[in-house]
Design a protein around this motif. Structure first.
Motif, PDB file in Angstrom:
ATOM      1  N   ASP A  32       1.885  19.543 -12.311  1.00  0.00           N
ATOM      2  CA  ASP A  32       3.006  20.169 -12.776  1.00  0.00           C
ATOM      3  C   ASP A  32       2.482  20.403 -14.263  1.00  0.00           C
ATOM      4  O   ASP A  32       2.847  21.445 -14.778  1.00  0.00           O
ATOM      5  N   HIS A  33       1.915  19.538 -15.020  1.00  0.00           N
ATOM      6  CA  HIS A  33       1.647  19.768 -16.273  1.00  0.00           C
ATOM      7  C   HIS A  33       0.539  20.720 -16.589  1.00  0.00           C
ATOM      8  O   HIS A  33       0.577  21.452 -17.624  1.00  0.00           O
ATOM      9  N   LEU A  34      -0.344  20.690 -15.365  1.00  0.00           N
ATOM     10  CA  LEU A  34      -1.468  21.805 -15.669  1.00  0.00           C
ATOM     11  C   LEU A  34      -1.001  23.145 -14.907  1.00  0.00           C
ATOM     12  O   LEU A  34      -1.832  24.124 -15.132  1.00  0.00           O
ATOM     13  N   GLY A  35       0.159  23.198 -14.491  1.00  0.00           N
ATOM     14  CA  GLY A  35       0.479  24.309 -13.771  1.00  0.00           C
ATOM     15  C   GLY A  35       0.097  24.962 -12.543  1.00  0.00           C
ATOM     16  O   GLY A  35      -0.001  25.996 -12.203  1.00  0.00           O
ATOM     17  N   VAL A  36      -0.736  23.828 -11.919  1.00  0.00           N
ATOM     18  CA  VAL A  36      -1.071  23.962 -10.534  1.00  0.00           C
ATOM     19  C   VAL A  36      -0.070  24.418  -9.626  1.00  0.00           C
ATOM     20  O   VAL A  36       0.864  23.208  -9.205  1.00  0.00           O
ATOM     21  N   VAL A  37       0.005  25.280  -8.974  1.00  0.00           N
ATOM     22  CA  VAL A  37       1.002  25.564  -7.749  1.00  0.00           C
ATOM     23  C   VAL A  37       0.361  25.298  -6.391  1.00  0.00           C
ATOM     24  O   VAL A  37      -0.634  26.044  -6.025  1.00  0.00           O
ATOM     25  N   LEU A  44       0.819  -1.172   0.005  1.00  0.00           N
ATOM     26  CA  LEU A  44      -0.063  -0.037   0.070  1.00  0.00           C
ATOM     27  C   LEU A  44       0.644   1.216  -0.021  1.00  0.00           C
ATOM     28  O   LEU A  44       0.562   2.191  -0.832  1.00  0.00           O
ATOM     29  N   GLU A  45       1.923   1.107   0.877  1.00  0.00           N
ATOM     30  CA  GLU A  45       2.850   2.556   0.752  1.00  0.00           C
ATOM     31  C   GLU A  45       3.423   2.649  -0.640  1.00  0.00           C
ATOM     32  O   GLU A  45       3.570   3.747  -1.064  1.00  0.00           O
ATOM     33  N   ARG A  46       3.866   1.695  -1.312  1.00  0.00           N
ATOM     34  CA  ARG A  46       4.352   1.909  -2.687  1.00  0.00           C
ATOM     35  C   ARG A  46       3.434   2.384  -3.471  1.00  0.00           C
ATOM     36  O   ARG A  46       3.515   2.999  -4.347  1.00  0.00           O
ATOM     37  N   ARG A  47       2.080   1.581  -3.425  1.00  0.00           N
ATOM     38  CA  ARG A  47       0.978   2.412  -4.214  1.00  0.00           C
ATOM     39  C   ARG A  47       0.782   3.760  -3.992  1.00  0.00           C
ATOM     40  O   ARG A  47       0.441   4.485  -5.043  1.00  0.00           O
ATOM     41  N   VAL A  48       0.834   4.159  -2.845  1.00  0.00           N
ATOM     42  CA  VAL A  48       0.576   5.476  -2.439  1.00  0.00           C
ATOM     43  C   VAL A  48       1.673   6.388  -3.157  1.00  0.00           C
ATOM     44  O   VAL A  48       1.370   7.370  -3.591  1.00  0.00           O
ATOM     45  N   ASP A  49       2.661   5.997  -2.871  1.00  0.00           N
ATOM     46  CA  ASP A  49       3.792   6.776  -3.448  1.00  0.00           C
ATOM     47  C   ASP A  49       3.941   6.945  -5.071  1.00  0.00           C
ATOM     48  O   ASP A  49       4.248   7.963  -5.659  1.00  0.00           O
ATOM     49  N   ARG A  50       3.361   5.680  -5.785  1.00  0.00           N
ATOM     50  CA  ARG A  50       3.315   5.925  -7.060  1.00  0.00           C
ATOM     51  C   ARG A  50       2.230   6.862  -7.427  1.00  0.00           C
ATOM     52  O   ARG A  50       2.286   7.574  -8.511  1.00  0.00           O
ATOM     53  N   MET A  51       1.080   6.805  -6.926  1.00  0.00           N
ATOM     54  CA  MET A  51       0.098   7.647  -6.942  1.00  0.00           C
ATOM     55  C   MET A  51       0.235   9.291  -6.763  1.00  0.00           C
ATOM     56  O   MET A  51      -0.073  10.012  -7.439  1.00  0.00           O
ATOM     57  N   ASP A  52       1.080   9.345  -5.615  1.00  0.00           N
ATOM     58  CA  ASP A  52       1.778  10.900  -5.260  1.00  0.00           C
ATOM     59  C   ASP A  52       2.425  11.422  -6.390  1.00  0.00           C
ATOM     60  O   ASP A  52       2.352  12.650  -6.726  1.00  0.00           O
ATOM     61  N   ARG A  53       3.365  10.653  -6.928  1.00  0.00           N
ATOM     62  CA  ARG A  53       4.262  11.106  -8.147  1.00  0.00           C
ATOM     63  C   ARG A  53       3.356  11.371  -9.038  1.00  0.00           C
ATOM     64  O   ARG A  53       3.647  12.313 -10.142  1.00  0.00           O
ATOM     65  N   ARG A  54       2.277  10.298  -9.638  1.00  0.00           N
ATOM     66  CA  ARG A  54       1.352  10.684 -10.611  1.00  0.00           C
ATOM     67  C   ARG A  54       0.753  12.148 -10.621  1.00  0.00           C
ATOM     68  O   ARG A  54       0.551  12.907 -11.549  1.00  0.00           O
ATOM     69  N   LEU A  55       0.279  11.945  -9.368  1.00  0.00           N
ATOM     70  CA  LEU A  55      -0.495  13.354  -9.109  1.00  0.00           C
ATOM     71  C   LEU A  55       0.435  14.482  -9.236  1.00  0.00           C
ATOM     72  O   LEU A  55      -0.039  15.903  -9.710  1.00  0.00           O
TER      73      LEU A  55
END
Length: 97
Positions: free
Chosen positions: A44-49, A28-39
């Motif tokens: 970043d792509h959308l330019g949201v700060v 679950l920790e690995r999955r959350v880390d992957r989701m956090d990176r994707r988010l």
């Protein structure tokens, strides 16, 4: 003798259950880390700060005054971070990372 065997079986079962739970938590920790990176990539792509939490000016002021421990406490209060995360963040803010 029978009691010893039962006790050993209970200890083994507890060890197996603990191991299974730890493996699940790690997955679950690995999955959350992957989701956090994707988010992060999406934001970043959308330019949201992400806005800075309220109270960070106080953290920086405490750092300027050399009051690192108080700065860590203020960072925790402002962000809800745990001690390790807050200490690392404050150290990076002060350039001592």
């Amino acid at each position: 003798m029978f009691l010893l065997l039962v006790l050993l079986l209970l200890i083994g079962a507890a060890g197996w259950a603990t191991s299974a739970v730890l493996l699940r938590v790690q997955r679950l920790e690995r999955r959350v880390d992957r989701m956090d990176r994707r988010l992060g990539l999406i934001l970043d792509h959308l330019g949201v700060v992400e806005p800075e939490p309220a109270g960070m000016d106080g953290v920086r002021a405490l750092l300027r005054d050399g009051r690192t421990v108080e700065a860590v406490k203020a960072y925790r209060a402002a962000t809800g971070a745990d001690l390790v995360e807050a200490k690392a963040a404050v150290e990076s803010m002060s350039g001592h990372a």
